[in-house]
Motif scaffolding. Structure first.
Motif, mmCIF file in Angstrom:
data_model
loop_
_atom_site.group_PDB
_atom_site.id
_atom_site.type_symbol
_atom_site.label_atom_id
_atom_site.label_comp_id
_atom_site.label_asym_id
_atom_site.label_seq_id
_atom_site.Cartn_x
_atom_site.Cartn_y
_atom_site.Cartn_z
ATOM 1 N N ILE A 145 -6.476 -1.513 3.470
ATOM 2 C CA ILE A 145 -6.696 -2.334 4.649
ATOM 3 C C ILE A 145 -5.474 -2.187 5.550
ATOM 4 O O ILE A 145 -4.418 -2.764 5.285
ATOM 5 C CB ILE A 145 -6.949 -3.807 4.283
ATOM 6 N N ALA A 146 -5.650 -1.379 6.582
ATOM 7 C CA ALA A 146 -4.566 -1.150 7.542
ATOM 8 C C ALA A 146 -4.717 -2.182 8.652
ATOM 9 O O ALA A 146 -4.718 -3.388 8.395
ATOM 10 C CB ALA A 146 -4.594 0.280 8.051
ATOM 11 N N SER A 147 -4.842 -1.733 9.865
ATOM 12 C CA SER A 147 -4.928 -2.628 11.018
ATOM 13 C C SER A 147 -5.119 -1.771 12.243
ATOM 14 O O SER A 147 -4.812 -0.567 12.241
ATOM 15 C CB SER A 147 -3.620 -3.428 11.141
ATOM 16 N N ALA A 148 -5.592 -2.375 13.334
ATOM 17 C CA ALA A 148 -5.508 -1.683 14.612
ATOM 18 C C ALA A 148 -4.066 -1.270 14.884
ATOM 19 O O ALA A 148 -3.805 -0.257 15.541
ATOM 20 C CB ALA A 148 -6.018 -2.588 15.736
ATOM 21 N N HIS A 149 -3.130 -2.019 14.327
ATOM 22 C CA HIS A 149 -1.715 -1.683 14.465
ATOM 23 C C HIS A 149 -1.304 -0.503 13.582
ATOM 24 O O HIS A 149 -0.135 -0.108 13.598
ATOM 25 C CB HIS A 149 -0.848 -2.908 14.168
ATOM 26 N N GLY A 150 -2.230 0.063 12.833
ATOM 27 C CA GLY A 150 -1.999 1.340 12.183
ATOM 28 C C GLY A 150 -2.300 2.507 13.118
ATOM 29 O O GLY A 150 -1.988 3.656 12.807
ATOM 30 N N LEU A 151 -2.902 2.189 14.271
ATOM 31 C CA LEU A 151 -3.305 3.210 15.240
ATOM 32 C C LEU A 151 -2.581 3.068 16.575
ATOM 33 O O LEU A 151 -2.358 4.057 17.268
ATOM 34 C CB LEU A 151 -4.822 3.125 15.471
ATOM 35 N N TYR A 160 5.636 -4.493 10.920
ATOM 36 C CA TYR A 160 4.202 -4.484 10.645
ATOM 37 C C TYR A 160 3.557 -3.188 11.149
ATOM 38 O O TYR A 160 2.782 -2.538 10.436
ATOM 39 C CB TYR A 160 3.549 -5.698 11.302
ATOM 40 N N VAL A 161 3.891 -2.799 12.386
ATOM 41 C CA VAL A 161 3.327 -1.584 12.964
ATOM 42 C C VAL A 161 3.790 -0.354 12.184
ATOM 43 O O VAL A 161 2.993 0.549 11.897
ATOM 44 C CB VAL A 161 3.702 -1.476 14.453
ATOM 45 N N ALA A 162 5.052 -0.332 11.809
ATOM 46 C CA ALA A 162 5.559 0.797 11.024
ATOM 47 C C ALA A 162 4.851 0.884 9.676
ATOM 48 O O ALA A 162 4.460 1.971 9.229
ATOM 49 C CB ALA A 162 7.065 0.665 10.812
ATOM 50 N N ALA A 163 4.679 -0.259 9.023
ATOM 51 C CA ALA A 163 4.020 -0.278 7.715
ATOM 52 C C ALA A 163 2.567 0.161 7.819
ATOM 53 O O ALA A 163 2.079 0.947 6.989
ATOM 54 C CB ALA A 163 4.110 -1.675 7.100
ATOM 55 N N GLU A 180 -10.763 16.926 -4.744
ATOM 56 C CA GLU A 180 -11.499 17.709 -5.727
ATOM 57 C C GLU A 180 -11.682 16.973 -7.053
ATOM 58 O O GLU A 180 -12.429 17.450 -7.912
ATOM 59 C CB GLU A 180 -10.786 19.039 -5.954
ATOM 60 N N ALA A 181 -11.025 15.825 -7.195
ATOM 61 C CA ALA A 181 -11.157 15.036 -8.420
ATOM 62 C C ALA A 181 -12.185 13.918 -8.278
ATOM 63 O O ALA A 181 -12.327 13.086 -9.175
ATOM 64 C CB ALA A 181 -9.801 14.439 -8.796
ATOM 65 N N GLY A 182 -12.891 13.886 -7.137
ATOM 66 C CA GLY A 182 -13.897 12.844 -6.932
ATOM 67 C C GLY A 182 -13.322 11.529 -6.451
ATOM 68 O O GLY A 182 -13.990 10.494 -6.513
ATOM 69 N N ILE A 183 -12.101 11.571 -5.968
ATOM 70 C CA ILE A 183 -11.432 10.358 -5.476
ATOM 71 C C ILE A 183 -11.355 10.425 -3.958
ATOM 72 O O ILE A 183 -10.902 11.422 -3.396
ATOM 73 C CB ILE A 183 -10.008 10.234 -6.055
ATOM 74 N N THR A 184 -11.803 9.371 -3.297
ATOM 75 C CA THR A 184 -11.641 9.291 -1.850
ATOM 76 C C THR A 184 -10.641 8.196 -1.510
ATOM 77 O O THR A 184 -10.476 7.224 -2.256
ATOM 78 C CB THR A 184 -12.971 9.001 -1.136
ATOM 79 N N ALA A 185 -9.991 8.365 -0.379
ATOM 80 C CA ALA A 185 -9.074 7.351 0.137
ATOM 81 C C ALA A 185 -9.321 7.194 1.624
ATOM 82 O O ALA A 185 -9.326 8.178 2.369
ATOM 83 C CB ALA A 185 -7.620 7.757 -0.119
ATOM 84 N N ASN A 186 -9.556 5.975 2.039
ATOM 85 C CA ASN A 186 -9.806 5.684 3.446
ATOM 86 C C ASN A 186 -9.102 4.399 3.847
ATOM 87 O O ASN A 186 -8.827 3.537 2.998
ATOM 88 C CB ASN A 186 -11.313 5.537 3.709
ATOM 89 N N ALA A 187 -8.827 4.282 5.128
ATOM 90 C CA ALA A 187 -8.184 3.081 5.659
ATOM 91 C C ALA A 187 -9.138 2.375 6.621
ATOM 92 O O ALA A 187 -9.763 3.016 7.472
ATOM 93 C CB ALA A 187 -6.894 3.441 6.377
ATOM 94 N N ILE A 188 -9.241 1.085 6.473
ATOM 95 C CA ILE A 188 -9.981 0.249 7.415
ATOM 96 C C ILE A 188 -8.956 -0.393 8.345
ATOM 97 O O ILE A 188 -7.976 -0.976 7.889
ATOM 98 C CB ILE A 188 -10.807 -0.819 6.678
ATOM 99 N N CYS A 189 -9.206 -0.285 9.643
ATOM 100 C CA CYS A 189 -8.235 -0.744 10.643
ATOM 101 C C CYS A 189 -8.845 -1.871 11.476
ATOM 102 O O CYS A 189 -9.374 -1.627 12.579
ATOM 103 C CB CYS A 189 -7.817 0.418 11.533
ATOM 104 N N PRO A 190 -8.786 -3.104 10.999
ATOM 105 C CA PRO A 190 -9.406 -4.208 11.727
ATOM 106 C C PRO A 190 -8.573 -4.648 12.926
ATOM 107 O O PRO A 190 -7.343 -4.544 12.934
ATOM 108 C CB PRO A 190 -9.462 -5.341 10.691
#
Length: 265
Positions: A145-151, A160-163, A180-190
């Motif tokens: 869970i990122a943030s609009a402040h991740g963008l 906060y913005v740096a993090a 390739e190991a079947g693991i996905t990683a995604n960020a949600i930026c609310p």
């Protein structure tokens, strides 16, 4: 009708899940039949009441681990606890976060260190511990869970913005390593979500600016969001469930804005 997510029997850790966004996400996962490890600070009796109520309502196992997100050993222990107690670990939701607002020249060094530790470094430690488990299973979902402040940035929120920018970069790296190991990683930026923390800010701002709460929400808090509406908990949960399920298997390394158009400008 059967759920489209097909997550029953999976196991998830949701950090910072004793209130706000994390609590809502944990409840959404439990409603889909996912066994949950809750984590966070708060009144012990209130946490236990919520844990027991969620377990009874959803008919899943709900455990609590009080790992301090500033302590790497405790974070690793929480991941091991989930595997030991529930037999596997399918979903890791890194949600724990804190905020502090100050001009950079006055920003307390201790606050910088705390925010980077909780909002960014804790996710690294949790992912580091979770990936070997997920690799052994051949499947895993890491949702940060990122943030609009991740963008984009705002003044006076340097830590906060740096993090949150760091969380987006970490997400992309983990996505590449796990693909390739079947693991996905995604960020949600609310964008702004009407959490207890934000509600308190509205009240404080209304008093300080001699405005009504409605004026503060529209002209101060939601000034950056073109819709002038808060992001709802169930909207965040819907995106999270998509990413956690096989429907989201091809979403990997994405930073998904859900912010009413804030970052479109």
């Amino acid at each position: 009708m059967a759920s489209p997510y097909n997550l029953a029997g999976h196991v998830a850790i949701v950090t910072g899940s004793t209130s706000g966004i994390g609590q809502a996400l944990a409840h959404a996962l439990a409603a889909e039949g996912v066994n949950i490890v809750l984590n966070g600070f708060g009144d012990a009796a209130a946490i236990e009441k919520d844990r027991a109520a969620l377990e009874a309502k959803a008919g899943v196992k709900v455990l609590f681990h009080g790992a301090d997100m500033t302590k790497p050993d405790e974070i690793a222990a929480m991941v091991a606890f989930a595997k030991d107690q529930l037999g596997r670990l399918d979903i890791l939701v890194n949600n724990a976060g804190v905020q502090f607002v100050s001009p950079i020249e006055d920003f307390p060094i201790a606050k910088w260190d705390q925010i980077i530790a909780i909002n960014l470094t804790s996710a690294f430690h949790a992912i580091r511990a979770a990936v070997p488990i997920m690799k052994a299973q051949g499947r895993g979902r890491i949702i940060n869970i990122a943030s609009a402040h991740g963008l984009v940035a705002s003044p006076f929120k340097s830590a906060y913005v740096a993090a949150k920018h760091g969380i987006v970069g970490l997400t992309k790296t983990v996505a590449l390593e796990g693909a390739e190991a079947g693991i996905t990683a995604n960020a949600i930026c609310p964008g702004y979500v009407k959490t207890p923390l934000v509600e308190a800010q509205i009240a404080d701002q209304a008093k300080a600016r001699n405005m009504t709460p409605e004026q503060v929400m529209r002209d101060v808090i939601l000034d950056a969001q073109p819709t002038k509406k808060f992001v709802e908990f169930d909207q965040l949960a819907g995106l999270m469930l998509y990413l956690a399920s096989d429907l989201g298997a091809s979403a990997n390394g994405a930073a998904l804005a859900i912010d009413g158009g804030w970052t479109a400008e």
